[in-house]
Design a protein around this motif. Structure first.
Motif, PDB file in Angstrom:
ATOM      1  N   CYS A 202      -6.967  -9.035  -4.278  1.00  0.00           N
ATOM      2  CA  CYS A 202      -6.211 -10.105  -3.637  1.00  0.00           C
ATOM      3  C   CYS A 202      -7.197 -11.129  -3.090  1.00  0.00           C
ATOM      4  CB  CYS A 202      -5.335  -9.551  -2.510  1.00  0.00           C
ATOM      5  SG  CYS A 202      -4.240 -10.793  -1.740  1.00  0.00           S
ATOM      6  N   ARG A 258       1.488  -6.502   6.767  1.00  0.00           N
ATOM      7  CA  ARG A 258       2.036  -5.197   6.413  1.00  0.00           C
ATOM      8  C   ARG A 258       2.678  -5.217   5.017  1.00  0.00           C
ATOM      9  NH1 ARG A 258       5.631  -2.726  11.147  1.00  0.00           N
ATOM     10  NH2 ARG A 258       5.697  -1.084   9.561  1.00  0.00           N
ATOM     11  N   ARG A 259       3.278  -6.354   4.624  1.00  0.00           N
ATOM     12  CA  ARG A 259       3.875  -6.451   3.286  1.00  0.00           C
ATOM     13  C   ARG A 259       2.820  -6.638   2.209  1.00  0.00           C
ATOM     14  NH1 ARG A 259       7.365  -9.875   6.302  1.00  0.00           N
ATOM     15  NH2 ARG A 259       6.275 -11.690   5.440  1.00  0.00           N
ATOM     16  N   MET A 261      -0.395  -5.667   2.391  1.00  0.00           N
ATOM     17  CA  MET A 261      -1.470  -4.684   2.440  1.00  0.00           C
ATOM     18  C   MET A 261      -1.461  -3.754   1.233  1.00  0.00           C
ATOM     19  SD  MET A 261      -2.455  -2.204   5.643  1.00  0.00           S
ATOM     20  CE  MET A 261      -2.151  -3.543   6.786  1.00  0.00           C
ATOM     21  N   ARG A 262      -0.317  -3.601   0.585  1.00  0.00           N
ATOM     22  CA  ARG A 262      -0.227  -2.694  -0.557  1.00  0.00           C
ATOM     23  C   ARG A 262      -1.081  -3.156  -1.730  1.00  0.00           C
ATOM     24  NH1 ARG A 262       4.097  -6.143  -0.749  1.00  0.00           N
ATOM     25  NH2 ARG A 262       4.591  -7.058  -2.800  1.00  0.00           N
ATOM     26  N   ARG A 263      -1.489  -4.431  -1.722  1.00  0.00           N
ATOM     27  CA  ARG A 263      -2.263  -4.954  -2.840  1.00  0.00           C
ATOM     28  C   ARG A 263      -3.727  -4.489  -2.781  1.00  0.00           C
ATOM     29  NH1 ARG A 263       0.387  -8.375  -5.976  1.00  0.00           N
ATOM     30  NH2 ARG A 263       2.305  -9.363  -5.212  1.00  0.00           N
ATOM     31  N   TRP A 264      -4.287  -4.255  -1.602  1.00  0.00           N
ATOM     32  CA  TRP A 264      -5.695  -3.856  -1.515  1.00  0.00           C
ATOM     33  C   TRP A 264      -5.884  -2.452  -0.937  1.00  0.00           C
ATOM     34  CZ3 TRP A 264      -3.820  -8.084   1.332  1.00  0.00           C
ATOM     35  CH2 TRP A 264      -3.639  -7.862   2.717  1.00  0.00           C
ATOM     36  N   THR A 265      -4.788  -1.752  -0.654  1.00  0.00           N
ATOM     37  CA  THR A 265      -4.897  -0.362  -0.219  1.00  0.00           C
ATOM     38  C   THR A 265      -4.049   0.515  -1.134  1.00  0.00           C
ATOM     39  OG1 THR A 265      -3.017  -0.557   1.308  1.00  0.00           O
ATOM     40  CG2 THR A 265      -5.238  -1.022   2.173  1.00  0.00           C
ATOM     41  N   SER A 266      -4.349   1.804  -1.124  1.00  0.00           N
ATOM     42  CA  SER A 266      -3.594   2.756  -1.963  1.00  0.00           C
ATOM     43  C   SER A 266      -2.309   3.211  -1.304  1.00  0.00           C
ATOM     44  CB  SER A 266      -4.463   3.975  -2.279  1.00  0.00           C
ATOM     45  OG  SER A 266      -4.908   4.603  -1.083  1.00  0.00           O
ATOM     46  N   GLU A 267      -2.084   2.806  -0.045  1.00  0.00           N
ATOM     47  CA  GLU A 267      -0.889   3.247   0.655  1.00  0.00           C
ATOM     48  C   GLU A 267       0.305   2.424   0.191  1.00  0.00           C
ATOM     49  OE1 GLU A 267      -1.526   3.067   4.801  1.00  0.00           O
ATOM     50  OE2 GLU A 267      -3.223   4.476   4.778  1.00  0.00           O
ATOM     51  N   PRO A 268       1.517   3.020   0.113  1.00  0.00           N
ATOM     52  CA  PRO A 268       2.706   2.267  -0.322  1.00  0.00           C
ATOM     53  C   PRO A 268       3.144   1.287   0.754  1.00  0.00           C
ATOM     54  CG  PRO A 268       3.275   4.509   0.299  1.00  0.00           C
ATOM     55  CD  PRO A 268       1.781   4.441   0.342  1.00  0.00           C
TER      56      PRO A 268
END
Length: 268
Positions: A202, A258-259, A261-268
């Protein structure tokens, strides 16, 4: 006084090929003898005949036209044949093609901004420098950036990539187009070069100039995800100074983070 070479250059510029000084010039070359030679004197004029003495008979007496049989008769005027003038056919009128007036192309004034490209984990950051200079460790804006990266679960020590982008590139140059379109092409080219060296999940666009000149259009909406065409997906943020002056934006920014963050972390 000037030297001989410079003097001849001045005379050549004035198209003076021949000249003579009134006095001796210092540092001057000697005059050519051909220029000083006077022209040859004309032949001696014919001497006037002395008048005949009084009482002496003239040698010859000019005969009058009546007494002189050889006297020429007056010439009759010569007749000249006059040819009739033929009427000349009028030439066809050449149509005049009206040339369109030259349209002066007005270039837009070049925008002014300073952007810094940073790398934090698998994210690429394009940050507006509030002061126009690089970040310092004690800079309040840099501390705020570190807090944002820490909240986004990214390394809070971003690595600068190259020198800051300062626009316009050539100050005071009016021949080179440095308008908004040229600035957008340049900023996107820099981002594309960095992505070719190392991909990013991102791109953070922090500040109005980053959002405006990295996107394909003048989209100034912040706290949202936008598409950059061939560059991937970007997340837009307000400027660091704007966040420090308006703390109410931090709540909206946190919800947007929070919306995204899913692009650069493995968390859903």
């Amino acid at each position: 006084m000037i030297d001989e070479q410079q003097r001849r250059a001045y005379l050549g510029a004035m198209q003076v090929t021949t000249w003579l000084p009134r006095t001796v010039l210092p540092f001057a070359a000697p005059s050519r003898a051909a220029l000083l030679a006077l022209p040859a004197a004309d032949a001696e004029p014919q001497r006037r005949q002395r008048p005949a003495p009084v009482g002496a008979a003239p040698a010859e007496v000019a005969a009058s036209p009546a007494q002189n049989p050889v006297a020429k008769k007056p010439l009759a005027p010569r007749k000249i044949a006059v040819l009739p003038v033929k009427p000349v056919a009028a030439k066809a009128a050449v149509p005049v093609v009206a040339t369109p007036p030259l349209v002066e192309v007005r270039r837009e004034a070049p925008p002014r901004f300073v952007l810094q490209v940073l790398r934090a984990g698998n994210c690429l950051l394009l940050v507006e420098l509030p002061t126009g200079e690089g970040f310092a460790s004690r800079d309040p804006a840099y501390r705020l950036l570190k807090d944002l990266l820490h909240a986004a679960r990214l390394p809070d020590s971003p690595r600068p990539l190259g020198e800051p982008i300062r626009w316009p590139l050539l100050r005071g140059n009016r021949e080179f187009d440095q308008g908004p379109a040229a600035a957008r092409d340049y900023v996107r080219a820099v981002l594309q070069g960095q992505l070719e060296q190392e991909a990013a999940a991102c791109i953070w666009l922090i500040g109005t100039p980053a959002v405006r000149f990295a996107g394909e259009e003048d989209e100034l909406a912040v706290c949202r995800e936008i598409s950059l065409g061939g560059l991937g997906t970007a997340w837009t943020l307000p400027g660091l100074e704007q966040l420090m002056e308006a703390p109410a934006l931090k709540a909206e920014l946190w919800q947007s983070m929070r919306r995204a963050m899913r692009r650069w972390t493995s968390e859903p």
